[in-house]
Design an enzyme around this catalytic site. Structure first.
Site, mmCIF file in Angstrom:
data_model
loop_
_atom_site.group_PDB
_atom_site.id
_atom_site.type_symbol
_atom_site.label_atom_id
_atom_site.label_comp_id
_atom_site.label_asym_id
_atom_site.label_seq_id
_atom_site.Cartn_x
_atom_site.Cartn_y
_atom_site.Cartn_z
ATOM 1 N N SER A 132 0.846 -1.196 0.000
ATOM 2 C CA SER A 132 0.000 0.000 0.000
ATOM 3 C C SER A 132 0.878 1.241 0.000
ATOM 4 O O SER A 132 1.635 1.485 0.939
ATOM 5 C CB SER A 132 -0.904 0.017 1.239
ATOM 6 O OG SER A 132 -1.454 1.313 1.375
ATOM 7 N N HIS B 43 -1.296 -1.207 -4.249
ATOM 8 C CA HIS B 43 -2.561 -0.901 -3.597
ATOM 9 C C HIS B 43 -2.612 0.615 -3.342
ATOM 10 O O HIS B 43 -1.734 1.172 -2.678
ATOM 11 C CB HIS B 43 -2.660 -1.669 -2.278
ATOM 12 C CG HIS B 43 -3.966 -1.505 -1.564
ATOM 13 N ND1 HIS B 43 -5.096 -2.244 -1.885
ATOM 14 C CD2 HIS B 43 -4.335 -0.702 -0.541
ATOM 15 C CE1 HIS B 43 -6.090 -1.894 -1.081
ATOM 16 N NE2 HIS B 43 -5.667 -0.956 -0.258
ATOM 17 N N ASP C 236 -4.794 3.765 -1.823
ATOM 18 C CA ASP C 236 -5.883 4.105 -0.896
ATOM 19 C C ASP C 236 -6.357 5.526 -1.121
ATOM 20 O O ASP C 236 -5.617 6.482 -0.888
ATOM 21 C CB ASP C 236 -5.374 3.971 0.544
ATOM 22 C CG ASP C 236 -5.142 2.520 0.920
ATOM 23 O OD1 ASP C 236 -6.114 1.741 0.871
ATOM 24 O OD2 ASP C 236 -3.993 2.171 1.251
ATOM 25 N N MET D 227 -8.896 8.350 0.055
ATOM 26 C CA MET D 227 -9.741 8.729 1.203
ATOM 27 C C MET D 227 -10.240 10.155 1.020
ATOM 28 O O MET D 227 -9.479 11.025 0.609
ATOM 29 C CB MET D 227 -8.919 8.660 2.489
ATOM 30 C CG MET D 227 -8.250 7.330 2.720
ATOM 31 S SD MET D 227 -7.233 7.402 4.214
ATOM 32 C CE MET D 227 -6.537 5.740 4.179
ATOM 33 N N HIS E 211 -8.448 1.267 -3.907
ATOM 34 C CA HIS E 211 -9.389 1.081 -2.789
ATOM 35 C C HIS E 211 -10.011 2.436 -2.471
ATOM 36 O O HIS E 211 -9.343 3.315 -1.920
ATOM 37 C CB HIS E 211 -8.583 0.522 -1.595
ATOM 38 C CG HIS E 211 -9.371 0.376 -0.335
ATOM 39 N ND1 HIS E 211 -8.780 0.147 0.892
ATOM 40 C CD2 HIS E 211 -10.701 0.385 -0.088
ATOM 41 C CE1 HIS E 211 -9.685 0.039 1.818
ATOM 42 N NE2 HIS E 211 -10.878 0.190 1.268
ATOM 43 N N MET F 231 -12.137 4.769 -0.394
ATOM 44 C CA MET F 231 -12.796 5.000 0.908
ATOM 45 C C MET F 231 -13.471 6.357 0.817
ATOM 46 O O MET F 231 -13.066 7.332 1.442
ATOM 47 C CB MET F 231 -11.745 4.956 2.029
ATOM 48 C CG MET F 231 -11.310 3.534 2.343
ATOM 49 S SD MET F 231 -9.734 3.473 3.206
ATOM 50 C CE MET F 231 -8.634 3.469 1.784
ATOM 51 N N MET G 75 -11.586 -5.714 5.506
ATOM 52 C CA MET G 75 -10.793 -4.755 6.295
ATOM 53 C C MET G 75 -10.465 -5.381 7.654
ATOM 54 O O MET G 75 -11.358 -5.754 8.419
ATOM 55 C CB MET G 75 -11.581 -3.456 6.504
ATOM 56 C CG MET G 75 -11.807 -2.619 5.255
ATOM 57 S SD MET G 75 -10.315 -2.220 4.326
ATOM 58 C CE MET G 75 -9.337 -1.357 5.544
ATOM 59 N N ASP H 134 -6.821 -6.286 4.222
ATOM 60 C CA ASP H 134 -6.232 -4.949 4.240
ATOM 61 C C ASP H 134 -6.205 -4.390 5.661
ATOM 62 O O ASP H 134 -7.252 -4.119 6.245
ATOM 63 C CB ASP H 134 -7.062 -4.035 3.320
ATOM 64 C CG ASP H 134 -6.407 -2.690 3.099
ATOM 65 O OD1 ASP H 134 -5.268 -2.485 3.543
ATOM 66 O OD2 ASP H 134 -7.062 -1.837 2.467
#
Ligand code: DX5
Ligand code: ZN
Length: 218
Positions: free
Chosen positions: A8, A33, A35, A37, A66, A68, A137, A175
């Site tokens: 990540s 990966h 992330d 957000m 991913h 979020m 998660m 994750d």
């Protein structure tokens, strides 16, 4: 199936992002990966499209994104254009999950669904055959470097049972808080892909850390 490691980039050094991307390119890691957000779905903001574009230009492996964020449908096309292979949305952020999953697949990406620690895997029973990846998660999303939640092993085993019962081919990704302390046990429980942030980038020798993780899950 060969089990995969997805470092990540949230735990990378953003001031040396190209260096860290090249490290992953040269390592035995399988995926990147990413992330994303939004400060609304989770209490943190990570990085946005210009950074994803820069990563996409240098990364030579699969991009596993991913999200979020609330209302993820707004950005499906954008991530397809940024060459994401997997686009994962949160179960908890989608009022019409089936529609969102179909939209991701129609855009040419593989569709993932992430489950918060409190969300039961059984909620995916009616849609599991449509999903390419479930991201379980193992921390509350929003931050790297948190402690692994032990209940995850049982969730993975339950999800594996559901996938087999439905004759689905869905991958199980874990994750949060992944390290050499839990990697093997997660694979034994039924996981296919392990995301690792701080364990990889916080180590003195990330290339060797990735190599050791791959050996442990082989
Ligand atoms: C957490 C993110 C994770 C995070 C994992 O919300 O989804 O991908 O980067 O970081 P570690 O491995 O440090 O728990
Ligand atoms: Zn993640």
């Amino acid at each position: 199936m060969i089990k995969k490691i997805a470092p990540s980039l949230l735990a990378a050094d953003f001031a040396n992002l190209q260096r860290d991307i090249e490290m992953v390119n040269q390592s035995e890691a399988d995926w990147f990966h990413l992330d994303i957000m939004d400060g609304v779905f989770v209490p943190n903001i990570s990085f946005g499209m210009p950074v994803v574009k820069a990563i996409s230009n240098h990364a030579k492996k699969i991009l596993d994104v991913h999200l979020m964020i609330v209302d993820p449908d707004r950005y499906i096309q954008t991530f397809a254009e940024l060459c994401a292979s997997f686009l994962t949305v949160h179960y908890e952020a989608c009022n019409h999950l089936h529609r969102t999953v179909q939209a991701i697949k129609s855009s040419g990406m593989q569709a993932g669904v992430a489950l918060n620690p409190h969300t039961s895997v059984q909620l995916l029973e009616s849609i599991i055959q449509e999903i390419d990846l479930v991201c379980v998660m193992s921390v509350n999303p929003g931050f790297g470097g948190q402690s692994f939640i032990e209940n995850t092993y049982q969730k993975v085993a339950d999800l594996r049972e559901l996938i087999e019962k439905k004759n689905a081919t869905t991958l199980i990704e874990i994750d949060g808080g992944v390290s050499s302390a839990n990697a093997r046990k997660l694979i034994t429980a039924g996981a296919d892909v392990l995301v690792a942030g701080s364990f990889v980038f916080g180590s003195d020798d990330p290339i060797t850390t990735i190599q050791n993780l791959k050996k442990e899950i082989a």
